[in-house]
Scaffold this active site. Structure first.
Site, PDB file in Angstrom:
ATOM      1  N   HIS A  47     -49.172 -41.754-138.809  1.00 31.17           N
ATOM      2  CA  HIS A  47     -48.541 -42.670-140.207  1.00 31.17           C
ATOM      3  C   HIS A  47     -49.841 -42.617-141.025  1.00 31.17           C
ATOM      4  CE1 HIS A  47     -45.480 -42.540-137.326  1.00 31.17           C
ATOM      5  NE2 HIS A  47     -46.161 -43.408-135.973  1.00 31.17           N
ATOM      6  N   TYR A  97     -44.309 -38.306-141.337  1.00 35.86           N
ATOM      7  CA  TYR A  97     -43.825 -39.816-141.481  1.00 35.86           C
ATOM      8  C   TYR A  97     -43.738 -40.614-141.392  1.00 35.86           C
ATOM      9  CZ  TYR A  97     -44.093 -38.521-136.167  1.00 35.86           C
ATOM     10  OH  TYR A  97     -44.379 -38.858-135.151  1.00 35.86           O
TER      11      TYR A  97
END
Length: 313
Positions: free
Chosen positions: A289, A241
């Site tokens: 990330h 994400y």
């Protein structure tokens, strides 16, 4: 000689027509039809930007927004959410009894240029002297625990929006600063409700601030649909994400007309460090990330003149 004079006259005529046409293209629109008063407003005027930018996606949750089942199922998988959509809505409804039911967003206007500075936490801000430039913007977005005290010359003093989640929260926000919650679990709503009132009570192993000081009237909540849109359209599903910092950057593209970006990327030694602390783990990267993808996307946005990227030193 006459031929040269005629050629010069033709050249002057063509130049005059071109300049007039450029002026017509730039200024022929009535003032109330222009998007903003900036020299150049963000718009969907090239294929690369159209591929990524979707203005219709609502960045913030509101009391009347209905999150879809598909988006909720994506969101609940980010950090092991165990509740269902009904519980999500009920918990959010309780929070909206405390905080504004609709977001406080500065709308676009043909007579105003909304300038936005997104200030990341990278160590490349050290000795940058960007502080005065950052403070010059209308909207100044900081991320998580990004500090200003003691670093004013490099990062500025003002903060209009601070994006954070429970584990990355600060204990006190200025009365004029918007607290922007990036939720990853339904319990994050309960945390904010408790932290802003009597104090949050939770399992001992969840290390979060039990109470914070912030203006309840300036609270805003990122929309999980916006988070999914950033992951799908801007990062093309790279990583688990988006980082809070990258969410902040795309948010700025949606709420501002001109965007400047500071403090993103690795420091001069290649480490993903914070400007306010000494890095102990020299192998620290970006975790879940896609840091490299996010950084390349920022560079491309700069190349496409959709923002100005200040890389630091």
């Amino acid at each position: 000689m006459k031929l040269k004079v005629k050629a010069l006259i033709v050249l002057l005529c063509v130049t005059t027509i071109y300049v007039s046409w450029r002026g017509y293209k730039s200024f022929s629109l009535p003032q109330d039809e222009r998007l903003c008063a900036c020299e150049r407003c963000l718009s969907e005027d090239d294929l690369w930007f159209i591929k990524h930018f979707n203005k219709s996606v609502e960045p913030f949750l509101s009391a009347n927004y209905n999150l879809s089942e598909d988006v909720f199922n994506w969101w609940k998988g980010l950090q092991g959410e165990k509740g269902n959509l009904s519980t999500f809505r009920e918990t959010l409804d309780r929070l909206f009894l405390l905080v504004p039911p609709s977001p406080d967003v500065l709308e676009s206007s043909p007579d105003h240029c909304r300038t936005c500075a997104v200030v990341g936490n990278s160590g490349n801000l050290r000795r940058s002297h960007y502080g005065p430039l950052i403070d010059f913007h209308d909207v100044i977005i900081r991320i998580n625990e990004g500090q200003t005290k003691g670093f004013e010359a490099d990062v500025g003093t003002r903060t209009t929006h601070r994006i954070m989640y429970p584990e990355s929260s600060v204990d006190s926000l200025d009365n004029t600063t918007h607290l922007v919650l990036a939720p990853f679990n339904t319990v994050d709503f309960d945390w904010l409700n408790g932290a802003l009132t009597t104090g949050f009570k939770a399992m001992p192993e969840w290390i979060v601030r039990r109470k914070i000081k912030a203006n309840k009237d300036l609270v805003m909540i990122l929309n999980p649909a916006f988070m999914k849109y950033v992951h799908d359209m801007w990062l093309e599903n790279k990583g688990y994400y988006p980082s809070t910092g990258f969410l902040a950057l795309v948010l700025a593209l949606h709420i501002c007309d001109e965007v400047s970006v500071f403090g993103y990327g690795a420091d001069s030694d290649g480490n993903w460090s914070h400007y306010w602390e000494k890095l102990m783990n020299k192998k620290l990267k970006t975790g879940a990330h896609p840091g490299d993808t996010e950084y390349r996307t920022i560079q491309e946005l700069d190349k496409q003149q959709k923002l100005k990227f200040y890389t630091g030193f």
